[in-house]
Structures are given as structure tokens and as C-alpha cells.
Design a protein around this motif. Structure first.
Motif, mmCIF file in Angstrom:
data_model
loop_
_atom_site.group_PDB
_atom_site.id
_atom_site.type_symbol
_atom_site.label_atom_id
_atom_site.label_comp_id
_atom_site.label_asym_id
_atom_site.label_seq_id
_atom_site.Cartn_x
_atom_site.Cartn_y
_atom_site.Cartn_z
ATOM 1 N N GLN A 112 0.808 -1.318 0.225
ATOM 2 C CA GLN A 112 0.606 0.092 -0.226
ATOM 3 C C GLN A 112 0.583 1.530 -0.206
ATOM 4 O O GLN A 112 0.620 2.329 -0.337
ATOM 5 C CB GLN A 112 -1.029 0.020 1.450
ATOM 6 C CG GLN A 112 -2.017 1.139 1.030
ATOM 7 C CD GLN A 112 -2.443 0.530 -0.198
ATOM 8 O OE1 GLN A 112 -3.266 -0.414 -0.386
ATOM 9 N NE2 GLN A 112 -3.183 2.094 -0.800
ATOM 10 N N GLU A 113 2.521 1.145 0.992
ATOM 11 C CA GLU A 113 3.019 2.341 0.827
ATOM 12 C C GLU A 113 3.069 2.568 -0.691
ATOM 13 O O GLU A 113 3.675 3.958 -1.325
ATOM 14 C CB GLU A 113 4.009 2.271 1.527
ATOM 15 C CG GLU A 113 3.888 2.689 2.626
ATOM 16 C CD GLU A 113 5.293 1.763 4.153
ATOM 17 O OE1 GLU A 113 4.303 2.649 4.870
ATOM 18 O OE2 GLU A 113 5.602 0.966 3.730
ATOM 19 N N ILE A 114 3.593 1.665 -1.148
ATOM 20 C CA ILE A 114 4.494 1.926 -3.031
ATOM 21 C C ILE A 114 2.829 2.719 -3.592
ATOM 22 O O ILE A 114 3.647 3.195 -4.414
ATOM 23 C CB ILE A 114 4.617 0.417 -3.097
ATOM 24 C CG1 ILE A 114 6.045 0.084 -2.396
ATOM 25 C CG2 ILE A 114 4.823 0.273 -4.942
ATOM 26 C CD1 ILE A 114 6.294 -1.288 -2.455
ATOM 27 N N LEU A 115 1.562 2.333 -3.403
ATOM 28 C CA LEU A 115 1.015 2.324 -4.545
ATOM 29 C C LEU A 115 0.701 3.947 -3.976
ATOM 30 O O LEU A 115 0.840 4.988 -5.135
ATOM 31 C CB LEU A 115 -0.219 1.607 -3.736
ATOM 32 C CG LEU A 115 -0.439 -0.315 -4.847
ATOM 33 C CD1 LEU A 115 -1.703 -0.096 -4.438
ATOM 34 C CD2 LEU A 115 -0.728 0.272 -6.135
ATOM 35 N N THR A 163 3.275 11.031 -6.493
ATOM 36 C CA THR A 163 4.596 11.121 -6.701
ATOM 37 C C THR A 163 5.141 11.028 -7.575
ATOM 38 O O THR A 163 6.545 11.945 -8.558
ATOM 39 C CB THR A 163 6.162 11.233 -5.983
ATOM 40 O OG1 THR A 163 5.958 9.772 -6.319
ATOM 41 C CG2 THR A 163 5.349 11.175 -3.968
ATOM 42 N N THR A 164 4.527 10.493 -8.240
ATOM 43 C CA THR A 164 4.103 10.329 -10.314
ATOM 44 C C THR A 164 3.262 9.840 -11.360
ATOM 45 O O THR A 164 1.843 10.185 -10.527
ATOM 46 C CB THR A 164 5.052 8.208 -10.101
ATOM 47 O OG1 THR A 164 3.920 7.735 -9.526
ATOM 48 C CG2 THR A 164 6.674 8.468 -9.055
ATOM 49 N N LEU A 165 3.599 9.950 -12.452
ATOM 50 C CA LEU A 165 2.337 10.433 -13.264
ATOM 51 C C LEU A 165 2.070 9.423 -13.935
ATOM 52 O O LEU A 165 3.015 8.839 -14.173
ATOM 53 C CB LEU A 165 2.806 11.275 -13.480
ATOM 54 C CG LEU A 165 1.734 13.000 -12.883
ATOM 55 C CD1 LEU A 165 2.556 14.380 -14.518
ATOM 56 C CD2 LEU A 165 0.804 13.358 -13.024
ATOM 57 N N TYR A 166 1.407 8.143 -13.706
ATOM 58 C CA TYR A 166 1.094 7.123 -14.720
ATOM 59 C C TYR A 166 0.017 7.602 -16.561
ATOM 60 O O TYR A 166 -0.253 8.944 -16.687
ATOM 61 C CB TYR A 166 0.253 6.605 -14.435
ATOM 62 C CG TYR A 166 0.531 5.523 -13.513
ATOM 63 C CD1 TYR A 166 1.409 4.488 -13.134
ATOM 64 C CD2 TYR A 166 -0.175 6.350 -12.212
ATOM 65 C CE1 TYR A 166 1.368 4.007 -12.083
ATOM 66 C CE2 TYR A 166 0.081 5.892 -10.785
ATOM 67 C CZ TYR A 166 0.849 4.792 -10.781
ATOM 68 O OH TYR A 166 2.000 3.936 -9.560
ATOM 69 N N GLU A 167 0.885 6.795 -17.016
ATOM 70 C CA GLU A 167 0.860 7.474 -19.285
ATOM 71 C C GLU A 167 -0.315 7.242 -19.061
ATOM 72 O O GLU A 167 -1.076 5.805 -18.699
ATOM 73 C CB GLU A 167 2.003 7.073 -19.727
ATOM 74 C CG GLU A 167 1.690 5.689 -19.650
ATOM 75 C CD GLU A 167 3.041 4.608 -20.721
ATOM 76 O OE1 GLU A 167 2.655 3.807 -20.928
ATOM 77 O OE2 GLU A 167 3.877 5.431 -20.651
ATOM 78 N N LYS A 195 -5.325 1.884 -11.119
ATOM 79 C CA LYS A 195 -5.069 0.843 -10.428
ATOM 80 C C LYS A 195 -3.746 -0.353 -10.314
ATOM 81 O O LYS A 195 -4.646 -1.540 -10.820
ATOM 82 C CB LYS A 195 -6.230 0.216 -10.358
ATOM 83 C CG LYS A 195 -7.713 0.663 -9.466
ATOM 84 C CD LYS A 195 -8.585 0.105 -10.137
ATOM 85 C CE LYS A 195 -9.701 1.427 -9.334
ATOM 86 N NZ LYS A 195 -11.512 0.500 -9.579
ATOM 87 N N PRO A 196 -3.227 0.177 -10.692
ATOM 88 C CA PRO A 196 -1.577 -0.504 -11.123
ATOM 89 C C PRO A 196 -1.429 -1.850 -10.076
ATOM 90 O O PRO A 196 -1.586 -2.106 -9.204
ATOM 91 C CB PRO A 196 -0.323 0.647 -10.894
ATOM 92 C CG PRO A 196 -1.436 1.458 -10.109
ATOM 93 C CD PRO A 196 -2.249 1.868 -9.977
ATOM 94 N N LEU A 197 -0.896 -3.026 -10.582
ATOM 95 C CA LEU A 197 -0.222 -3.908 -9.980
ATOM 96 C C LEU A 197 1.472 -3.183 -9.216
ATOM 97 O O LEU A 197 1.909 -2.398 -9.591
ATOM 98 C CB LEU A 197 -0.062 -5.020 -11.051
ATOM 99 C CG LEU A 197 -1.200 -5.903 -11.507
ATOM 100 C CD1 LEU A 197 -0.772 -6.632 -12.399
ATOM 101 C CD2 LEU A 197 -2.054 -6.635 -10.585
ATOM 102 N N VAL A 198 1.090 -3.945 -7.576
ATOM 103 C CA VAL A 198 2.221 -3.789 -7.236
ATOM 104 C C VAL A 198 3.479 -5.004 -7.372
ATOM 105 O O VAL A 198 3.198 -5.726 -7.204
ATOM 106 C CB VAL A 198 2.857 -3.585 -5.902
ATOM 107 C CG1 VAL A 198 3.535 -3.299 -5.499
ATOM 108 C CG2 VAL A 198 1.254 -2.375 -6.212
ATOM 109 N N ILE A 199 4.130 -5.118 -8.675
ATOM 110 C CA ILE A 199 6.068 -6.182 -9.164
ATOM 111 C C ILE A 199 6.305 -6.325 -8.487
ATOM 112 O O ILE A 199 7.101 -5.472 -7.995
ATOM 113 C CB ILE A 199 5.747 -6.422 -10.541
ATOM 114 C CG1 ILE A 199 4.083 -6.481 -11.617
ATOM 115 C CG2 ILE A 199 6.408 -7.198 -10.834
ATOM 116 C CD1 ILE A 199 3.698 -7.451 -10.562
#
Length: 447
Positions: free
Chosen positions: A8-11, A17-21, A29-33
Motif C-alpha cells: 500500500q505504501e508503494i501504491l 509523486t509520479t504520473l501514470y501514462e 489501479k496498477p499492480l505492484v510487481i
């Protein structure tokens, strides 16, 4: 996880702090790999997924191949970076020679870039410098990258926000026999597309056209496979009017279609060919613009007005050398060809079983299923460039795949089957069986 951060912290931190394309940020709703190996990846909770799209059609040799990791590490221990205009390195020389050896015809020199978009940007610049002309012919069903010039070349809706874009770009017809209700080798249809293309060339003035750029096999806009007559017809038109043919093989290159490059299927040699993705299997960024010896000779006496800080980056070139050797040693091009026949046959069986499938298209391990509301009318399951509320059962289908441990690219009314070239028959059939079950969701919605 090796990291001290929780899933959850990674998400949360990524979100803050980052932008998704290519998306509104709230919709992401990204996976955390956490790790990946071979055709598999594992998320932060330890759930395993089959990677049935090689991420973005790029991890051709599979994840985590130690030979590339070792090659990159060894190069970093020697020299990470040298300014490309004042010095050269062994990996640059080695990769240049390997590319000259495996690319078709008289393609002989590479201009190295950071990725596919920059390879296409520089192909345009080179075409304009070499020809003294300025117009570029492109198609609507095309994606050539997201930088300023490449996004203008792109035909799909991803270009709209960047318009008006660069000048001199002219659209020519797509080759899409399924949407026209025709077979791939329908001579009348092929002739009509080529004749319409020639009309545009004449209307625009051949003397003003520097180049035509095509994805040899269209990628994210539908895995549109050309007929031999069509691709050879484009080559003939370019020859007739002195227009350079640029083949974008960023996705279709390096064994993806069951040949080193897609053009090899039809014996066509372009004047330039753009490469990336499978060049390093995305282990590190690298692209290349390949040119013929004729074009290269021009720049012996004329300045090449093109440059990048990371041109011919030694670490990227080392990864490229390692990857090409792996393709050869592990016979991955041959495996893509063999596994591709299985994909083609199994997708054809799915089409017979599932009324929601309108068409399947496959060449090597580059394949797609197009879903429709009605086979007779070929009405797409979703409209072109659908809003989120127009996606119908596609999100549920994608969720089923994820729940059952399969990741692939689902776009509009299509989904892709593009696993790493290392995949075995057993792995391939396991993944296809998951897809087969998931298609019941689509069938139910269509019914």
C-alpha cells in the motif's frame, strides 16, 4: 518483498509523486510487481501472473535472463558512459556489426537512440535531410511513439492532445481487410488500397514527399498483417516516385513474428528500419534507426544533424549484444515461429466456439483477438476510442484474466497474445485455456 515499503505504501507514494501514462490519474489501479523471471511475474502479495504480452511487446527473451544482467554489470564495471561524438566503445562496434548482419538487404548503419519514438524521430530527420523533401506519408491505424514528431505520425487518438503537431504529415489509407469484409489476399481490395494511396501521392506532389513510414505489422492498433501484394505494392510505389520507405519494426522486430524482422516474411527491404523494444528486451532503454548504405554514403560528405546525449550508450549496447546472442543461442526466432502456429490454430478454435470473436490475427507470437457484438455486421464490441462507460464486459474480462494469473494487453474491443519468445507449448496452452474460459464473460454479454 525486499523493499521496506509495504504494498500500500508503494501504491500511495507512486500515486502522490509520479504520473501514470495515457490515463486520468484517478482511474489508475496498477499492480505492484515485486519480481519477474521467464514468462512469469509476482506481485507484492506473492501472486504469480503469466506475462502474455511481454509487458509492452518488448521483453522478448523473458524476464531476468542472467546473461544480460551479467553483460550489463560487466560493462558498467568497465565504463558506463562515453560522449558519443568524441569516443566509441567495443559494445557499440559489436552491436553495429550484429545489426548489419541480421537486418535485410543493404541496411548497413545504425544511429542509436533511447527508444522507438526517438528512432522514428531521427528516421524522419534523416529522410528529410537526404531527400531534400519534407512530407511524410503515414496511416491512421498506426502508433509510432509519444514524442512531438512521433505522436504526429501516430494515427490513433493518442495524438489528439498533441495537435497540431509537426507539419508535413499526410495520411494514406489503412490496410484492414477484416473491416472491409474482405480476405487478406483479396486482389481487388489490395488494388483499391494501393490505388487510393497512389492518388494521394499524386495529389500531394511526389516531389514534395520524403518518406512513407509504416508499422510493417501494425501493433497496438490491431495486429494488422499485410498481404504480400500490399507490402510489395507499397515498396513499388515508393520506388516509382523516389520516396523512402521507413519500416517501424519497434514491436514486430527481433523474432516477434517468427522471423528476425517482419519485412523478412515478404522479402521487402526498406530504406530505413526503426528498432527498439526487443533490441534489448527492455532490460535497459535502447533504440536504433537503421539506414541503407546509399543513405549512409550521403552523410560521408554531409553533416548528420542529429544527436542525443545517450546515443550509443555503452550499457545499452552491451545489453543489445547480449540479447541478439541469446536469440541465436536459444533459437528464439525459431521457437516464436513454432509456438505461433499453435497460437494461430488455438485462436481459430476459439473463434469457432465463441460467437463474440469476430476475427483472430496471428503471425508468430504477435497476435490479437477482435471482439464484436455481431459477426455478420462486424460491429465492434466497443466503439472506437470508447469512454469508460462504453467498455461493456471488457473490464470484467480483464479482471477474470488477472484473477486467474494472466496478464495481457486489453484495449478497446481487442486483446493480445504476445508472450515472451521463450514460452513453452505447455505454458502457452495453459494461458490460452485461461483466455478461453474468460471469453464466456464476453459471450454472455453479447448474447
Amino acid at each position: 518483498m525486499d523493499s521496506t515499503l509495504s504494498r500500500q505504501e508503494i501504491l500511495d507514494i507512486s500515486r502522490e509523486t509520479t504520473l501514470y501514462e495515457w490515463t486520468s490519474q484517478k482511474a489508475m489501479k496498477p499492480l505492484v510487481i515485486d519480481r519477474a523471471k521467464g514468462i512469469y511475474m509476482w506481485d507484492a502479495d506473492g501472486k504469480r501472473y503469466m506475462d502474455f504480452n511481454s509487458q509492452l511487446m518488448c521483453v522478448n527473451i523473458g524476464h531476468g535472463d542472467q546473461r544480460v544482467i551479467d553483460a550489463v554489470r560487466a560493462q558498467m564495471e568497465k565504463v558506463c558512459y562515453i560522449a558519443p561524438t568524441v569516443a566509441t566503445t567495443s559494445p557499440r562496434a559489436e552491436l553495429g556489426q550484429l545489426l548489419k548482419d541480421i537486418t535485410p538487404g543493404n541496411l548497413s548503419k545504425a544511429f542509436f537512440t533511447n527508444g522507438g519514438a526517438e528512432a522514428n524521430e531521427n528516421a524522419i530527420k534523416i529522410a528529410r535531410m537526404y531527400s531534400g523533401r519534407h512530407k511524410i506519408l503515414v496511416r491512421y491505424r498506426a502508433y509510432h511513439g509519444a514524442t512531438a514528431g512521433a505522436i504526429t505520425l501516430t494515427g490513433d487518438p493518442r495524438r489528439w492532445a498533441a495537435e497540431p503537431g509537426i507539419p508535413g504529415v499526410v495520411r494514406i489509407p489503412d490496410f484492414y481487410p477484416y473491416r472491409a469484409g474482405k480476405d487478406l489476399d483479396d486482389a481487388e481490395y489490395t488494388a483499391s488500397v494501393l490505388n487510393a494511396t497512389e492518388d494521394i501521392i499524386q495529389f500531394e506532389g511526389p516531389h514534395t514527399i520524403a518518406a512513407m513510414i509504416i508499422e510493417t505489422v501494425v501493433g497496438t492498433n490491431g495486429i494488422l498483417i499485410p498481404s504480400a501484394a500490399y507490402i510489395k505494392g507499397l515498396r513499388a510505389l515508393c520506388d516509382k516516385y523516389g520516396i523512402l520507405l521507413i519500416c517501424d519494426e519497434v514491436m514486430s522486430g527481433f523474432g516477434r513474428t517468427g522471423e528476425w524482422f517482419a519485412v523478412d516474411h515478404w522479402g521487402v527491404v526498406p530504406d530505413m528500419m526503426t528498432l527498439a523494444k526487443g533490441l534489448t528486451s527492455a532490460y535497459v532503454p535502447l533504440g536504433a534507426t537503421m539506414v541503407t548504405d546509399t543513405i549512409a554514403e550521403y552523410f560521408e560528405d554531409h553533416p548528420l544533424y542529429a544527436g542525443l546525449t545517450y546515443n550509443a550508450h555503452s550499457v545499452g549496447c552491451a545489453a543489445g549484444v547480449a540479447c541478439i546472442n541469446i536469440y541465436k543461442e536459444d533459437k528464439l526466432v525459431e521457437n516464436a515461429r513454432a509456438m505461433g502456429e499453435i497460437v494461430k490454430a488455438e485462436l481459430a478454435k476459439m473463434k469457432e466456439k465463441h460467437p463474440s470473436i469476430g476475427d483472430t490475427r496471428a503471425i508468430g507470437l504477435f497476435s490479437l483477438v477482435e471482439l464484436v457484438k455481431n459477426r455478420d455486421t462486424r460491429e465492434p464490441l466497443t466503439p472506437y476510442n470508447p469512454r469508460p462507460d462504453q467498455l461493456g464486459p471488457m473490464p470484467a474480462f480483464n479482471a477474470f484474466l488477472r484473477e486467474n494469473g494472466l496478464f495481457t494487453f486489453v484495449r478497446w474491443n481487442t486483446f493480445f497474445v504476445n508472450p515472451p519468445l521463450t514460452i513453452t507449448e505447455q505454458e502457452l496452452r495453459e494461458g490460452l485455456a485461461i483466455i478461453d474460459r474468460g471469453l464466456d464473460i464476453i459471450d454472455a454479454a453479447v448474447a
